[in-house]
Design a protein around this motif. Structure first.
Motif, PDB file in Angstrom:
ATOM      1  N   PHE A  81      11.351  15.773 120.622  1.00 15.06           N
ATOM      2  CA  PHE A  81      12.035  16.992 120.191  1.00 15.06           C
ATOM      3  C   PHE A  81      12.411  17.852 121.391  1.00 15.06           C
ATOM      4  CE2 PHE A  81      12.088  21.449 119.076  1.00 15.06           C
ATOM      5  CZ  PHE A  81      13.002  21.454 118.031  1.00 15.06           C
ATOM      6  N   MET A  85      16.102  19.041 122.635  1.00 13.57           N
ATOM      7  CA  MET A  85      16.544  20.430 122.812  1.00 13.57           C
ATOM      8  C   MET A  85      17.096  20.644 124.222  1.00 13.57           C
ATOM      9  SD  MET A  85      16.368  22.116 119.965  1.00 13.57           S
ATOM     10  CE  MET A  85      16.767  20.651 119.002  1.00 13.57           C
ATOM     11  N   ARG A 278      20.153  19.352 116.127  1.00  8.41           N
ATOM     12  CA  ARG A 278      21.323  20.067 116.658  1.00  8.41           C
ATOM     13  C   ARG A 278      22.625  19.345 116.303  1.00  8.41           C
ATOM     14  NH1 ARG A 278      20.259  21.426 122.420  1.00  8.41           N
ATOM     15  NH2 ARG A 278      19.128  23.368 122.114  1.00  8.41           N
ATOM     16  N   TYR A 306      10.527  18.426 111.250  1.00 15.63           N
ATOM     17  CA  TYR A 306       9.085  18.549 110.994  1.00 15.63           C
ATOM     18  C   TYR A 306       8.783  19.898 110.350  1.00 15.63           C
ATOM     19  CZ  TYR A 306       4.102  17.555 111.854  1.00 15.63           C
ATOM     20  OH  TYR A 306       2.760  17.310 111.735  1.00 15.63           O
ATOM     21  N   SER A 309       9.236  23.974 105.157  1.00 15.73           N
ATOM     22  CA  SER A 309       9.769  25.270 104.718  1.00 15.73           C
ATOM     23  C   SER A 309      11.056  25.105 103.918  1.00 15.73           C
ATOM     24  CB  SER A 309      10.016  26.184 105.917  1.00 15.73           C
ATOM     25  OG  SER A 309      10.580  27.405 105.452  1.00 15.73           O
ATOM     26  N   LEU A 312      13.365  28.076 104.490  1.00 21.56           N
ATOM     27  CA  LEU A 312      14.279  27.992 105.633  1.00 21.56           C
ATOM     28  C   LEU A 312      15.481  27.117 105.283  1.00 21.56           C
ATOM     29  CD1 LEU A 312      14.930  28.672 108.607  1.00 21.56           C
ATOM     30  CD2 LEU A 312      13.802  26.527 109.218  1.00 21.56           C
TER      31      LEU A 312
ATOM     32  N   LEU B 312      10.762  32.302 114.212  1.00 20.76           N
ATOM     33  CA  LEU B 312      12.136  31.906 113.886  1.00 20.76           C
ATOM     34  C   LEU B 312      13.081  32.336 115.006  1.00 20.76           C
ATOM     35  CD1 LEU B 312      14.167  30.663 111.872  1.00 20.76           C
ATOM     36  CD2 LEU B 312      14.513  32.985 110.975  1.00 20.76           C
ATOM     37  N   ALA B 315      12.839  29.851 117.709  1.00 18.71           N
ATOM     38  CA  ALA B 315      13.494  28.587 117.342  1.00 18.71           C
ATOM     39  C   ALA B 315      15.012  28.721 117.427  1.00 18.71           C
ATOM     40  CB  ALA B 315      13.061  28.153 115.939  1.00 18.71           C
ATOM     41  N   LEU B 316      15.544  29.835 116.956  1.00 19.17           N
ATOM     42  CA  LEU B 316      16.996  30.044 117.020  1.00 19.17           C
ATOM     43  C   LEU B 316      17.467  30.152 118.468  1.00 19.17           C
ATOM     44  CD1 LEU B 316      17.474  32.671 114.142  1.00 19.17           C
ATOM     45  CD2 LEU B 316      18.278  30.295 114.117  1.00 19.17           C
ATOM     46  N   ARG B 319      17.579  26.511 119.608  1.00 17.83           N
ATOM     47  CA  ARG B 319      18.558  25.679 118.903  1.00 17.83           C
ATOM     48  C   ARG B 319      19.982  26.171 119.143  1.00 17.83           C
ATOM     49  NH1 ARG B 319      22.864  24.344 115.256  1.00 17.83           N
ATOM     50  NH2 ARG B 319      22.277  22.446 114.174  1.00 17.83           N
ATOM     51  N   HIS B 366       5.529  23.436 119.220  1.00 20.98           N
ATOM     52  CA  HIS B 366       5.608  23.396 117.762  1.00 20.98           C
ATOM     53  C   HIS B 366       6.266  24.650 117.176  1.00 20.98           C
ATOM     54  CE1 HIS B 366       2.974  19.774 116.680  1.00 20.98           C
ATOM     55  NE2 HIS B 366       3.178  19.732 117.984  1.00 20.98           N
ATOM     56  N   VAL B 368       9.028  25.681 117.843  1.00 23.73           N
ATOM     57  CA  VAL B 368      10.431  25.312 117.641  1.00 23.73           C
ATOM     58  C   VAL B 368      10.530  24.000 116.863  1.00 23.73           C
ATOM     59  CG1 VAL B 368      12.655  24.988 118.800  1.00 23.73           C
ATOM     60  CG2 VAL B 368      10.903  26.427 119.850  1.00 23.73           C
ATOM     61  N   TYR B 369       9.586  23.119 117.145  1.00 27.68           N
ATOM     62  CA  TYR B 369       9.544  21.786 116.528  1.00 27.68           C
ATOM     63  C   TYR B 369       9.263  21.882 115.028  1.00 27.68           C
ATOM     64  CZ  TYR B 369       7.427  16.985 116.148  1.00 27.68           C
ATOM     65  OH  TYR B 369       7.071  15.699 115.815  1.00 27.68           O
ATOM     66  N   ARG B 370       8.596  22.966 114.607  1.00 22.75           N
ATOM     67  CA  ARG B 370       8.248  23.112 113.195  1.00 22.75           C
ATOM     68  C   ARG B 370       8.881  24.396 112.629  1.00 22.75           C
ATOM     69  NH1 ARG B 370       3.238  21.546 110.617  1.00 22.75           N
ATOM     70  NH2 ARG B 370       4.960  20.791 109.356  1.00 22.75           N
ATOM     71  N   PRO B 371      10.209  24.470 112.588  1.00 24.72           N
ATOM     72  CA  PRO B 371      10.873  25.726 112.217  1.00 24.72           C
ATOM     73  C   PRO B 371      10.541  26.147 110.783  1.00 24.72           C
ATOM     74  CG  PRO B 371      12.432  23.893 112.175  1.00 24.72           C
ATOM     75  CD  PRO B 371      11.154  23.363 112.793  1.00 24.72           C
ATOM     76  N   GLY B 372      10.319  27.440 110.611  1.00 30.47           N
ATOM     77  CA  GLY B 372      10.064  27.985 109.279  1.00 30.47           C
ATOM     78  C   GLY B 372       8.624  27.869 108.823  1.00 30.47           C
ATOM     79  N   VAL B 373       7.810  27.074 109.521  1.00 33.21           N
ATOM     80  CA  VAL B 373       6.409  26.919 109.126  1.00 33.21           C
ATOM     81  C   VAL B 373       5.605  28.085 109.725  1.00 33.21           C
ATOM     82  CG1 VAL B 373       4.382  25.415 109.232  1.00 33.21           C
ATOM     83  CG2 VAL B 373       6.670  24.416 109.050  1.00 33.21           C
ATOM     84  N   PRO B 374       4.850  28.795 108.915  1.00 39.21           N
ATOM     85  CA  PRO B 374       4.070  29.924 109.464  1.00 39.21           C
ATOM     86  C   PRO B 374       2.887  29.408 110.265  1.00 39.21           C
ATOM     87  CG  PRO B 374       3.729  29.745 107.085  1.00 39.21           C
ATOM     88  CD  PRO B 374       4.717  28.677 107.453  1.00 39.21           C
TER      89      PRO B 374
END
Lengths: 385, 385
Positions: A81, A85, A278, A306, A309, A312, B312, B315-316, B319, B366, B368-374
């Protein structure tokens, strides 16, 4: 048997044609009564049950129906990953890394890792989940992965045709024979569905057709990965075979869209995958306007997406795929149900399973309006269905 | 006084120049000892304290430093958000809707709403937070909002120059006089910073300069909103005045970037705002490669970015703004600290505050690798700083 009432619901999203108003069937100030895991009554606040749960005037939706995951695996691919990126393109080849780790893991390790992910998915509001194999890629490990998956959900999918494993590189047809033969025989007792990755670098249309037809003969329902990394024959093949769903659909021609719109096949979008690879986001607006039925799923897997969510995924579908909030909410619930051929989930109405989520928000709009915030305050489900 | 050790840290991100290796100063198998809210020792696992917290081999980072929020407000703007997602462009005009709701709210209501948001931000891993006024827009309510904010954080910012309120439309210079006069006098006792929205439709360069210079005379530090919705004079003005930070920076010319790179002013990016307003993301790569110091913040507010999810934002930033994961992690921690002129947060080293987050993950990738996961499992902080 005792009835439970989920009461004082500020806004109830039913997705029902007969209950509530607007595109997601909303009722303000509602309550829902359920018994033995099945909804028996939907109405105004104040319905009576033996037990009462207070929704505290918040929004309640059907639990998310996640129709596409690869949840049973070992190891992670944070390195892949990270290099992606930094600019390395995604080609799916990393599947072999997870295959090696999964083959090497004990069944107890796979069960424990899957249980943790199922728990995480539940906290994210997912109450129905599909799980594919595809990290075994031999007879023993495909069957083993599916046996683990079937301990968590009835929606298990045999995907021996995920990628050609190391030991068959250059001999794809031999591998397809194995998938359609011994591997299918070992996997079928643990699977409801069969799936294949119809894409350049994986399996072509004829190979994918052979796999799906063998699955159908073994009594499995059909689904297909297609049109993820470029234009290709996946969508047309899925329509030809009457697949319940064709998944990814990032690249579609006008003919693909016309064929889908005239079929019963659902286009399942996986926006977190486009985020994490991406890739460009698919133009869901174009497909929906043409009459295509759509679903959204997480595609939770260690390579290209991964995440558990679904919130999201819904937000990305609106922000970057130009769906309305209502279309995205439906796609993540009743849309996923259609992709799995299920009538008992994705809606809140009598006869449906009592799978519901309470949002820490007054309305469903907040799923998109509050991106990244873990809004699912409570997930009600008798079991992952 | 008793010392606590956070032990069994699988991967510690220090952001320190002198401790650890690589761009975020990582140590594998580490522990951190702190006393009275201040870090006293960083070293290998097994350091001794009176109390011990087990990080369970997970990743530990400095708490997030969120240098840009508008957290004190009443009401929400889900309707405006929904119509924006349906195609209506963002112009900032909705600020007046929140102003009306905030003026109408009691102080108790504002305190309660802010406390809930601070708690949410804490769960998201934010341990230092800046809060701006700007939804009072009159003498009494600007002071009232800042008094509420100062109950939660020392990093309070007077932003009477957020938008010209309804009652001054067409008389911007009169409003600027009020901001620089009575409003500043009432606000300054509760504020550390002053800020202005230098943008077409809000305040021009001369008006923004007048506001910031008045603030400086009253002893406040300077910050500026600029270059959010189009090219404009914000960045150059921020550099001219020596602002600690200029925020948004979506549209920058080569000259803007050169000027920033030669200055001590931080460019603070607000990617969740670009997400929620469907604006293009800024090209952070270009700015960083030119030598600009950057921060990432949530801009939590009910109009353009209703999120507390710094994860997030990170991650944004990777990405969609082409930052490396390490750059984004630094921007959300030590970058935010620089934007607030703080040396005691954003890093894990002796003398810094013991503000740390434990991720439910083995490495910072993680996020970024796991977007949206708290992923923030635990936030350690003596108080929001």
């Amino acid at each position: 048997m005792s009835a439970t009432v989920l009461d004082n619901i500020g806004q109830l999203v039913t997705n029902s044609d007969g209950i509530g108003t607007g595109p997601v069937g909303t009722i303000e100030n509602a309550s829902v009564v359920y018994e033995n895991g099945v909804i028996v009554e939907v109405g105004p606040a104040g319905l009576i049950g033996d037990e009462r749960i207070d929704a505290e005037a918040r929004c309640v939706l059907p639990g998310f129906v996640d129709s596409h995951t690869h949840l049973v695996f070992a190891g992670d691919r944070a390195d892949e990953f990270t290099s992606r990126m930094a600019g390395r393109p995604y080609d799916g080849g990393g599947i072999r890394v997870t295959t090696a780790a999964t083959r090497a893991a004990s069944t107890d390790e796979l069960v424990a890792a899957t249980a943790a992910r199922i728990e995480e998915a539940g906290r994210a509001g997912i109450t129905t989940i599909e799980i594919k194999s595809g990290y075994g890629l031999n007879v023993v490990d495909e069957a083993r992965v599916l046996e683990v998956a079937s301990g968590f959900t009835p929606e298990t999918t045999f995907m021996g045709a995920h990628l050609v494993p190391e030991e068959f590189v250059g001999r794809t047809d031999d591998y397809v024979d194995l998938v359609c033969g011994d591997m299918l025989s070992a996997a079928a007792p643990h699977a409801r569905w069969i799936d294949a990755f119809c894409e350049n670098g994986a399996f072509d249309a004829d190979q994918s057709r052979a796999v799906l037809e063998a699955g159908r003969s073994a009594g499995l329902g059909l689904r297909l990965h297609g049109n993820q990394l470029g234009h290709g024959p996946g969508v047309m093949l899925a329509v030809e075979l009457g697949c319940a769903s064709v998944d990814h659909c990032t690249y579609m021609t006008d003919s693909d869209i016309e064929a889908l719109a005239a079929s019963d096949t659902v286009a399942t979008y996986l926006p977190a995958t486009d985020f994490s690879t991406r890739q460009p986001y698919p133009d869901a607006r174009r497909a929906i306007d043409a009459g295509v039925s759509v679903a959204i799923a997480t595609n939770c897997n260690p390579g290209s997406s991964y995440t558990t969510s679904m919130s999201l995924c819904v937000a990305l579908a609106v922000r970057d795929m130009l769906m309305t909030i209502e279309e995205a909410v439906r796609a993540a619930t009743v849309g996923g149900a259609k992709a799995l051929g299920r009538n008992d989930v994705g809606r809140i109405e009598p006869g449906c399973r009592a799978d519901m989520i309470v949002l820490d928000a007054p309305s469903y709009h907040h799923l998109v309006y509050r991106p990244g915030v873990p809004l699912v305050a409570r997930t009600l489900t008798s079991a992952m269905s």
